[in-house]
Design a protein around this motif. Sequence first.
Motif, PDB file in Angstrom:
ATOM      1  N   ILE A 131       0.630  -1.154   0.172  1.00 43.59           N
ATOM      2  CA  ILE A 131       0.033  -0.013   0.060  1.00 43.59           C
ATOM      3  C   ILE A 131       0.488   1.396  -0.416  1.00 43.59           C
ATOM      4  O   ILE A 131       1.706   1.269   1.162  1.00 43.59           O
ATOM      5  CB  ILE A 131      -0.804  -0.351   1.053  1.00 43.59           C
ATOM      6  CG1 ILE A 131      -2.201  -1.131   1.405  1.00 43.59           C
ATOM      7  CG2 ILE A 131      -1.911   1.403   1.142  1.00 43.59           C
ATOM      8  CD1 ILE A 131      -2.880  -1.027   2.542  1.00 43.59           C
ATOM      9  N   ASP A 132       1.235   2.722  -0.510  1.00 47.38           N
ATOM     10  CA  ASP A 132       1.095   3.669  -1.168  1.00 47.38           C
ATOM     11  C   ASP A 132       0.261   4.543  -0.498  1.00 47.38           C
ATOM     12  O   ASP A 132      -0.711   4.696  -0.850  1.00 47.38           O
ATOM     13  CB  ASP A 132       1.771   3.839  -2.061  1.00 47.38           C
ATOM     14  CG  ASP A 132       3.145   3.140  -2.914  1.00 47.38           C
ATOM     15  OD1 ASP A 132       3.327   1.900  -1.987  1.00 47.38           O
ATOM     16  OD2 ASP A 132       3.455   3.072  -3.620  1.00 47.38           O
ATOM     17  N   LEU A 133       0.921   5.606   0.177  1.00 50.52           N
ATOM     18  CA  LEU A 133       0.282   7.135   0.295  1.00 50.52           C
ATOM     19  C   LEU A 133       0.518   8.100   0.388  1.00 50.52           C
ATOM     20  O   LEU A 133       2.204   7.636   0.557  1.00 50.52           O
ATOM     21  CB  LEU A 133      -0.725   6.669   2.040  1.00 50.52           C
ATOM     22  CG  LEU A 133       0.059   6.366   2.966  1.00 50.52           C
ATOM     23  CD1 LEU A 133      -1.265   7.122   4.268  1.00 50.52           C
ATOM     24  CD2 LEU A 133       0.216   4.491   2.923  1.00 50.52           C
ATOM     25  N   LEU A 134      -0.074   8.811   0.452  1.00 44.03           N
ATOM     26  CA  LEU A 134       0.525  10.847   0.389  1.00 44.03           C
ATOM     27  C   LEU A 134       2.103  10.543  -0.362  1.00 44.03           C
ATOM     28  O   LEU A 134       3.341  11.595  -0.010  1.00 44.03           O
ATOM     29  CB  LEU A 134       1.000  11.009   2.338  1.00 44.03           C
ATOM     30  CG  LEU A 134      -0.036  10.680   3.108  1.00 44.03           C
ATOM     31  CD1 LEU A 134       0.193  11.060   3.872  1.00 44.03           C
ATOM     32  CD2 LEU A 134      -1.003  11.604   2.607  1.00 44.03           C
ATOM     33  N   SER A 135       1.934  10.168  -1.383  1.00 44.75           N
ATOM     34  CA  SER A 135       3.032  10.501  -2.519  1.00 44.75           C
ATOM     35  C   SER A 135       2.702  11.532  -3.358  1.00 44.75           C
ATOM     36  O   SER A 135       1.743  12.319  -3.565  1.00 44.75           O
ATOM     37  CB  SER A 135       3.125   9.143  -3.458  1.00 44.75           C
ATOM     38  OG  SER A 135       2.544   9.058  -4.340  1.00 44.75           O
ATOM     39  N   ASP A 136       3.920  11.816  -4.075  1.00 44.98           N
ATOM     40  CA  ASP A 136       3.686  12.905  -5.544  1.00 44.98           C
ATOM     41  C   ASP A 136       2.395  12.652  -6.098  1.00 44.98           C
ATOM     42  O   ASP A 136       1.307  13.201  -6.679  1.00 44.98           O
ATOM     43  CB  ASP A 136       4.703  13.298  -6.133  1.00 44.98           C
ATOM     44  CG  ASP A 136       5.713  14.308  -4.909  1.00 44.98           C
ATOM     45  OD1 ASP A 136       5.647  14.648  -4.065  1.00 44.98           O
ATOM     46  OD2 ASP A 136       7.237  13.870  -5.197  1.00 44.98           O
ATOM     47  N   TYR A 137       2.533  11.356  -6.939  1.00 47.36           N
ATOM     48  CA  TYR A 137       1.986  10.046  -7.532  1.00 47.36           C
ATOM     49  C   TYR A 137      -0.058  10.780  -7.140  1.00 47.36           C
ATOM     50  O   TYR A 137      -0.722  11.033  -7.513  1.00 47.36           O
ATOM     51  CB  TYR A 137       2.312   9.048  -8.430  1.00 47.36           C
ATOM     52  CG  TYR A 137       0.956   8.393  -8.658  1.00 47.36           C
ATOM     53  CD1 TYR A 137       1.583   9.031 -10.444  1.00 47.36           C
ATOM     54  CD2 TYR A 137       0.348   7.449  -8.946  1.00 47.36           C
ATOM     55  CE1 TYR A 137       0.592   8.396 -11.275  1.00 47.36           C
ATOM     56  CE2 TYR A 137      -0.096   6.637  -9.459  1.00 47.36           C
ATOM     57  CZ  TYR A 137      -0.493   7.128 -10.964  1.00 47.36           C
ATOM     58  OH  TYR A 137      -0.989   6.762 -11.809  1.00 47.36           O
ATOM     59  N   ASP A 138      -0.034  10.674  -5.818  1.00 43.79           N
ATOM     60  CA  ASP A 138      -1.833  10.144  -5.742  1.00 43.79           C
ATOM     61  C   ASP A 138      -1.747  11.675  -5.581  1.00 43.79           C
ATOM     62  O   ASP A 138      -3.349  11.819  -6.031  1.00 43.79           O
ATOM     63  CB  ASP A 138      -1.874   9.540  -4.267  1.00 43.79           C
ATOM     64  CG  ASP A 138      -0.497   9.265  -3.261  1.00 43.79           C
ATOM     65  OD1 ASP A 138       0.418   8.245  -3.343  1.00 43.79           O
ATOM     66  OD2 ASP A 138      -1.415   9.367  -1.727  1.00 43.79           O
ATOM     67  N   ARG A 139      -1.078  12.353  -5.086  1.00 42.74           N
ATOM     68  CA  ARG A 139      -1.833  13.380  -4.836  1.00 42.74           C
ATOM     69  C   ARG A 139      -1.788  14.586  -6.543  1.00 42.74           C
ATOM     70  O   ARG A 139      -2.663  15.052  -6.493  1.00 42.74           O
ATOM     71  CB  ARG A 139      -0.723  14.653  -4.056  1.00 42.74           C
ATOM     72  CG  ARG A 139      -0.238  14.550  -2.379  1.00 42.74           C
ATOM     73  CD  ARG A 139       0.244  15.631  -1.551  1.00 42.74           C
ATOM     74  NE  ARG A 139       1.639  15.580  -2.117  1.00 42.74           N
ATOM     75  CZ  ARG A 139       2.407  14.380  -1.369  1.00 42.74           C
ATOM     76  NH1 ARG A 139       2.320  14.321  -0.566  1.00 42.74           N
ATOM     77  NH2 ARG A 139       3.585  14.779  -1.799  1.00 42.74           N
ATOM     78  N   ALA A 140      -0.974  13.891  -7.138  1.00 43.69           N
ATOM     79  CA  ALA A 140      -1.592  14.787  -8.623  1.00 43.69           C
ATOM     80  C   ALA A 140      -3.122  14.330  -8.930  1.00 43.69           C
ATOM     81  O   ALA A 140      -3.480  14.603  -9.566  1.00 43.69           O
ATOM     82  CB  ALA A 140      -0.203  14.670  -9.794  1.00 43.69           C
ATOM     83  N   LEU A 141      -2.823  12.463  -8.805  1.00 41.04           N
ATOM     84  CA  LEU A 141      -3.785  12.028  -9.352  1.00 41.04           C
ATOM     85  C   LEU A 141      -5.060  13.157  -8.893  1.00 41.04           C
ATOM     86  O   LEU A 141      -5.983  12.743  -9.278  1.00 41.04           O
ATOM     87  CB  LEU A 141      -3.842  10.528  -8.374  1.00 41.04           C
ATOM     88  CG  LEU A 141      -3.300   9.438 -10.033  1.00 41.04           C
ATOM     89  CD1 LEU A 141      -3.020   8.609  -8.845  1.00 41.04           C
ATOM     90  CD2 LEU A 141      -3.542   9.616 -11.437  1.00 41.04           C
ATOM     91  N   LEU A 142      -5.517  12.861  -7.346  1.00 40.76           N
ATOM     92  CA  LEU A 142      -6.946  13.651  -6.574  1.00 40.76           C
ATOM     93  C   LEU A 142      -7.037  15.127  -7.057  1.00 40.76           C
ATOM     94  O   LEU A 142      -7.981  15.550  -7.342  1.00 40.76           O
ATOM     95  CB  LEU A 142      -6.166  13.415  -5.248  1.00 40.76           C
ATOM     96  CG  LEU A 142      -7.148  14.224  -4.260  1.00 40.76           C
ATOM     97  CD1 LEU A 142      -8.458  12.998  -4.360  1.00 40.76           C
ATOM     98  CD2 LEU A 142      -6.650  13.713  -3.081  1.00 40.76           C
ATOM     99  N   TYR A 143      -5.845  15.715  -7.304  1.00 38.88           N
ATOM    100  CA  TYR A 143      -6.311  16.754  -7.912  1.00 38.88           C
ATOM    101  C   TYR A 143      -6.893  16.840  -9.628  1.00 38.88           C
ATOM    102  O   TYR A 143      -7.722  18.111  -9.471  1.00 38.88           O
ATOM    103  CB  TYR A 143      -4.765  17.812  -7.964  1.00 38.88           C
ATOM    104  CG  TYR A 143      -4.590  18.971  -8.572  1.00 38.88           C
ATOM    105  CD1 TYR A 143      -5.213  19.926  -8.488  1.00 38.88           C
ATOM    106  CD2 TYR A 143      -4.447  19.140  -9.932  1.00 38.88           C
ATOM    107  CE1 TYR A 143      -5.267  21.029  -8.318  1.00 38.88           C
ATOM    108  CE2 TYR A 143      -4.990  20.180 -10.477  1.00 38.88           C
ATOM    109  CZ  TYR A 143      -5.308  21.180  -9.931  1.00 38.88           C
ATOM    110  OH  TYR A 143      -5.633  22.774 -10.574  1.00 38.88           O
ATOM    111  N   MET A 144      -6.271  15.969 -10.255  1.00 38.13           N
ATOM    112  CA  MET A 144      -6.378  15.413 -11.833  1.00 38.13           C
ATOM    113  C   MET A 144      -8.257  15.149 -11.282  1.00 38.13           C
ATOM    114  O   MET A 144      -9.238  15.502 -12.241  1.00 38.13           O
ATOM    115  CB  MET A 144      -5.911  15.217 -12.168  1.00 38.13           C
ATOM    116  CG  MET A 144      -4.142  15.563 -12.888  1.00 38.13           C
ATOM    117  SD  MET A 144      -4.512  16.944 -13.868  1.00 38.13           S
ATOM    118  CE  MET A 144      -5.574  16.705 -15.474  1.00 38.13           C
ATOM    119  N   ALA A 145      -8.715  13.902 -10.714  1.00 36.60           N
ATOM    120  CA  ALA A 145      -9.715  13.706 -10.220  1.00 36.60           C
ATOM    121  C   ALA A 145     -10.635  14.814 -10.109  1.00 36.60           C
ATOM    122  O   ALA A 145     -11.855  14.312 -10.247  1.00 36.60           O
ATOM    123  CB  ALA A 145      -9.493  11.901  -9.494  1.00 36.60           C
ATOM    124  N   GLY A 146     -10.655  15.232  -9.198  1.00 33.91           N
ATOM    125  CA  GLY A 146     -11.308  16.423  -8.082  1.00 33.91           C
ATOM    126  C   GLY A 146     -12.179  15.887  -6.918  1.00 33.91           C
ATOM    127  O   GLY A 146     -10.906  14.027  -7.159  1.00 33.91           O
TER     128      GLY A 146
END
Length: 189
Positions: A168-183
């Motif tokens: 499990i990964d969390l709080l990475s640059d990648y998931d922050r970018a995904l959340l920003y793009m997905a809204g």
Amino acid sequence: MSKEQSKSKIRRKLAHSLDGQIPVRLTRSVAPDEREEGIVRKLGEDWVLLVKLRDRAYFNGYMILRIADLEKVKLKRKFMPFIESRTPAAPQLNLDDIDLGSAGSIYGTTSATAPLILLYEEKRAPDKLWIGTVVDSRRKSAWIHMINPNTRWYYKVVNVRFKNLTRIDLLSDYDRALLYMAGPEPKAG
């Protein structure tokens, strides 16, 4: 391919990383061609939580790995002076909030502390990554509201079984970018 270390040696090296905050390079049986780097922040019986390192020196969220999948752990001190100069040391996460007792408790406690979690089932689906939020957790599985590869929220939730979980990964640059793009997460059906 390098020789696999004994489980007791792996556990000793993880504990040494935890005690001295020394970076480690990890080789795992479920992804033998990949090397993960991080610093151990919490060590459980079956799982280990690490701060992920990008390019050997930059903090990039957290990863939780199944200890049984580890084949080799190597201490890597080269960039320690640089890493020690970086404060805060990593994205803030209250380690007391993360329960490494079982896959189910990891799902529940990580989803309560991070807006998105990245789930890996590398034995069953080596080329897939599940990204989303935990909607409901049961004894053997959890229902996940996921983001698709086009950075859009799926309309329905998907059931993910704990026995297949390897990371499990969390709080990475990648998931922050995904959340920003997905809204913002819409209500799942």
